[in-house]
Every structure is written in structure tokens, then in C-alpha cells.
Design a protein around this motif. Sequence first.
Motif, PDB file in Angstrom:
ATOM      1  N   TYR A  54      11.144 -10.994   0.723  1.00  0.00           N
ATOM      2  CA  TYR A  54       9.834 -11.492   1.135  1.00  0.00           C
ATOM      3  C   TYR A  54       8.698 -10.699   0.501  1.00  0.00           C
ATOM      4  O   TYR A  54       7.623 -11.240   0.237  1.00  0.00           O
ATOM      5  CB  TYR A  54       9.716 -11.452   2.661  1.00  0.00           C
ATOM      6  CG  TYR A  54      10.804 -12.232   3.355  1.00  0.00           C
ATOM      7  CD1 TYR A  54      10.857 -13.623   3.266  1.00  0.00           C
ATOM      8  CD2 TYR A  54      11.790 -11.585   4.089  1.00  0.00           C
ATOM      9  CE1 TYR A  54      11.862 -14.340   3.887  1.00  0.00           C
ATOM     10  CE2 TYR A  54      12.799 -12.297   4.723  1.00  0.00           C
ATOM     11  CZ  TYR A  54      12.829 -13.672   4.618  1.00  0.00           C
ATOM     12  OH  TYR A  54      13.830 -14.397   5.229  1.00  0.00           O
ATOM     13  N   LEU A  55       8.908  -9.416   0.298  1.00  0.00           N
ATOM     14  CA  LEU A  55       7.870  -8.558  -0.259  1.00  0.00           C
ATOM     15  C   LEU A  55       7.689  -8.785  -1.761  1.00  0.00           C
ATOM     16  O   LEU A  55       8.649  -9.117  -2.467  1.00  0.00           O
ATOM     17  CB  LEU A  55       8.221  -7.089  -0.018  1.00  0.00           C
ATOM     18  CG  LEU A  55       8.312  -6.632   1.437  1.00  0.00           C
ATOM     19  CD1 LEU A  55       8.935  -5.249   1.518  1.00  0.00           C
ATOM     20  CD2 LEU A  55       6.930  -6.637   2.093  1.00  0.00           C
ATOM     21  N   ASP A  56       6.461  -8.592  -2.237  1.00  0.00           N
ATOM     22  CA  ASP A  56       6.202  -8.658  -3.671  1.00  0.00           C
ATOM     23  C   ASP A  56       6.612  -7.371  -4.375  1.00  0.00           C
ATOM     24  O   ASP A  56       7.060  -7.403  -5.522  1.00  0.00           O
ATOM     25  CB  ASP A  56       4.706  -8.885  -3.930  1.00  0.00           C
ATOM     26  CG  ASP A  56       4.263 -10.291  -3.591  1.00  0.00           C
ATOM     27  OD1 ASP A  56       5.097 -11.215  -3.648  1.00  0.00           O
ATOM     28  OD2 ASP A  56       3.074 -10.460  -3.253  1.00  0.00           O
ATOM     29  N   ARG A  57       6.427  -6.249  -3.687  1.00  0.00           N
ATOM     30  CA  ARG A  57       6.706  -4.962  -4.310  1.00  0.00           C
ATOM     31  C   ARG A  57       7.228  -3.987  -3.269  1.00  0.00           C
ATOM     32  O   ARG A  57       6.888  -4.062  -2.088  1.00  0.00           O
ATOM     33  CB  ARG A  57       5.447  -4.353  -4.936  1.00  0.00           C
ATOM     34  CG  ARG A  57       4.883  -5.078  -6.116  1.00  0.00           C
ATOM     35  CD  ARG A  57       3.776  -4.263  -6.778  1.00  0.00           C
ATOM     36  NE  ARG A  57       2.775  -3.833  -5.829  1.00  0.00           N
ATOM     37  CZ  ARG A  57       1.870  -2.903  -6.089  1.00  0.00           C
ATOM     38  NH1 ARG A  57       1.876  -2.274  -7.251  1.00  0.00           N
ATOM     39  NH2 ARG A  57       0.950  -2.568  -5.192  1.00  0.00           N
ATOM     40  N   VAL A  58       8.022  -3.025  -3.747  1.00  0.00           N
ATOM     41  CA  VAL A  58       8.380  -1.849  -2.973  1.00  0.00           C
ATOM     42  C   VAL A  58       8.078  -0.647  -3.856  1.00  0.00           C
ATOM     43  O   VAL A  58       8.515  -0.588  -5.012  1.00  0.00           O
ATOM     44  CB  VAL A  58       9.862  -1.847  -2.551  1.00  0.00           C
ATOM     45  CG1 VAL A  58      10.174  -0.598  -1.741  1.00  0.00           C
ATOM     46  CG2 VAL A  58      10.200  -3.096  -1.750  1.00  0.00           C
ATOM     47  N   VAL A  59       7.309   0.295  -3.313  1.00  0.00           N
ATOM     48  CA  VAL A  59       6.931   1.500  -4.048  1.00  0.00           C
ATOM     49  C   VAL A  59       7.516   2.706  -3.322  1.00  0.00           C
ATOM     50  O   VAL A  59       7.394   2.829  -2.101  1.00  0.00           O
ATOM     51  CB  VAL A  59       5.396   1.630  -4.155  1.00  0.00           C
ATOM     52  CG1 VAL A  59       5.013   2.942  -4.841  1.00  0.00           C
ATOM     53  CG2 VAL A  59       4.826   0.444  -4.922  1.00  0.00           C
TER      54      VAL A  59
END
Length: 530
Positions: A223-228
Motif C-alpha cells: 500500500y505504501l509508496d516508499r519505505v525509508v
Amino acid sequence: MRISGFIAKAALALSLVAGGLAPAAAQPKPGGTLIIALESEPGTLAPHTTTDTVAYIPATNIFNGLIGLDFNFQPTPDLAESWSVSPDGLTYTFNLVKTAKWHDGKPVTAEDVEYTFNEAVAKSHPRAASWWPNVASAKALDAHTFEVKLKSAYAPFFTLLASPLSSGVLILPKHIYQGTDPKTNPANQKPIGSGPFKFQSWQRGSHIELVRNPDYFKAKKPYLDRVVFQVVPDSSARVLAFERGELDFLHWYIVPYDQVAKLRSDKRFVVVDKGGEAPATNGFMLMNMRNEYLKDVRVRQALAYAIDRDDIRKKALFGEGKVAKSPINSGLGWVFTDQYNYPRDVAKANALLDEAGFKRGPDGKRFSLRIAWGAGRDYEGRAAEIIKDNLKALGIDVTVQVMDRLAFVDKVFRNWDFDLANQLFTTGPDPTFSVTPRFHTSQIKKAPYVNAMGYSSPAADALFDTEYKELDREKRAQMWKDIQRILMTDMPALPLFEVPTVNAVSARFKDVITGPQGYIQSREDAYEVK
């Protein structure tokens, strides 16, 4: 202090919605960036070459395993959508999903799994020697069927495969690694996986950025666009950044216990008390059985009766966690027993020391001991001071020795130069992986995190050497309960406390923790509340 403008921009919006695990009615919506704290810089992103936890935190989002684990420690689908086991427990057959692709677009096949097992994990993973010699063969039967044959039955095999820290089994792309040295392939630093997020960039000393995989084989996920993954070595800086919205997730063993009550009371955050069941970590006080006093079991038992472990829980852990009542964490409910726990009884402790012949001198003292702990886990130091105070009531004079972690490991595990030592040990996800190496006679060797106590029990060894072959879970559990009885009677190491699971999550996110390996799991289910 802001960690970086790049990170802060992703964390501006705040929501009034609270909650750590998503309610059933919640409907995840796509978008958002989750910023996860790392306590140190990974050396690699290659799961087949390391047992470094901080490497697996991002790696489990880039790669997939064959299977996962649910909170009952039962296997769940990942790249394998189904599986079967032969009646004799020797042959495991995995049927792979047919729609999985590598991040470069090529299909994932059983050839990739075969390569990962035989050429990467078997030859490179630090813990492969503990299980790979029992593998007779690991091969692709066709494009989407993979088979492992064992030489002898191994009851925790599914748990092993689902635990990448123990097995190293996250599947690699054969077409990227074949013909190269898997330990030095450039893809170890810029990985290509099949997981929910694709590698985007790695700014050394700052952060690792992953972006959504639009071709992920699990429908609608991630679901998320990014994980940092933001590197923040300093504990105080991490908490400050979390409170300012510059970090969204602090995993369980980097949350300061003295901050937990404050975080629980702040509606901007949720403390999730799940996700540490797989490591099932206990704090122990190791006892060196080469010591002239500690070699007597009555002395070791006396110390167990004298130490106020609930006081350690209250003061060293600020009331978090539980008193440990076994060498196995109570989170492993299928095998744990507290039947052999020691209630606090100072009178009995003194009587045991008298019986052992260590009478008090004119000054009221019997003998002296040292207790060592490694800097970096302040709660172990607080526990050491409580132990010192408790043992005064026995006429034992204790000197507390603190040193940096590397010096501690050398002193305790490589040189055996200690009397007592405070040390954390995992006890899960299966005790075969994490309890046997601490207490088996064969593990009395000068190496980190094994049997530094010098403990040897033929009765315990006999059970250690056979329990993993027992496929009946109830019978195997009884064997482990017998082991707990022996260890608690012989008392080579006193279980002090169960390390609390206290993951701190921004209330803007749901389903960040969905399994018992919450700190090293995929974030494919995580979503931002819109």
C-alpha cells in the motif's frame, strides 16, 4: 534537530486516528512513506551473507522467503503458495506462485530457489552449518515446484525456513548471481528481489530508500509508496526524531524502557506489544562453573533464590516485561513451563550456602564475585546493581564490571574471564535454534554467544540430540519441559527477565506489525491512515 529535510518532508501530515493494529473494518488506501529507524548502518543488503539484524530489516522488504510465520508459529504462504511433507518427515515439496517477478521483470522460478539453497545459503550464510549438513538434496522439480530432502527428520524445519536470521533463506535471482561469487556480487549492495518494495538508493550514513513494486504478485500490495530506513545510532536522537514526526517506527529492542509510559500516553503514537514473539528474548545471569564457588550447584541455586527478579523488572526495565521463569521465554507457549521456577527465599539461599560449606567470616562475608555487563544496554547495568545489593544479604561481596560490548564479548565468551555476566539470549522461534547452542556440551568453545558457562549435562545433551527428530509436537514439548527441569535444577544461568516487546509506531500508520518477527518482517501490509 531534524535528521534531514529529505526525511522530514515525508512525515509532515499528522492524523488524530490512533491504533497500532488495524481494525477489521479498516480499508487500506495506497500512498504514503513509512520511515523506519535503524540503530546502525548495515554492512550489506544480502541476506545470504549475514546474521546482522539491521541488514534484514530492509532486506525482508526487498526479497521474499518461501514461507512466513503467523503468531501461532504456523507456516504462511509467501513465494510458496502451498506445500506438503512426506509421512516420514524427510521430503518437503513447495509449490510456487506462478505470477512472481523479479524487480527487473524476469519471472521467479524454482531454479532461483534451487540456486539460493545450494549456491548462496549453503556456501555463504554464517548459520548454514547448523542445518545444511542434514540436507540430502534441494532441487527444482519443474518451473514452479521445489523439493528438499532431509537425511533425518527435523521437526522445526518449517520454522527454520520462515526465520531468515536463522536460515538465510530469502530467495535470490539466479540470473543475477550465477557465475559470480555470491559473497561479493555488486547486487549485494544494490539488490534485485521479488518483494513488495524495490531498491531505490542508499546514502551511506544516512538512509536506504525503497519504492513500491507495482508488479508485486500479492494483489493490491504493498500500500505504501516508499519505505525509508533512517540510520540513527544515538538513542536520544531517535526518540527525539520520533516525537517530532521524523521517524515513524522504532522496533522493540531500540525503544528506551524509560520512555515507554510517556509514549503510551501520547495519542500521536501507539506502543504495539506484539512482534517480538519469534526471538523470544530473555535476559540471563550467566554463571561461570569453573569458579571455585560457582562450580557447586548449591551455590548457584542459592543465588537463584536470593535475587529479586521482580525488583529487576520494576527498576531495571521500568515495569515493562515479565520475570523470566525458565530458560525458554513464555511467548513460546507450546513448550514453556514455569514449574521449576525459584521463588525468592533468602533464608533458603543462606541455608544452601551453609550446607555447601561456605560459612560467613567474622566480618559476615562468605566470598566475593564479579559481575560483568556490556555497555549499551543500561537495563543490564541496573540489573547488575540490584544483584549486587541482593547478594549482600548472603554475605557475598559483588564487584560490578562494565565495559564496551566488544570487550565484554571477549572477556566472557572468548576468554571465560568472568564469574557472573548479564547477557541477552534469544530462545525462539524454536528452542532448537537458540537454546541448545547455549547449553550443549559441544558448545563449550571460545566463541560468541554459546556455552561460556562451561555447563555439561549428559542428560540434557541426550535430549538436545534427539528432541528435534520427534515429529509429534506434544512429545517434543515434553522433551523440552524435561530439558527445562534439568537446566533449572543445575542452574548454569539464571533467567532474569523476558525482554519486553514494545514497538513504537506513529498513529498515522496501521498494520506495521503483522507477525511474530515484527522487527524484520515485510511492510507489505502497512498503510497510512488517510
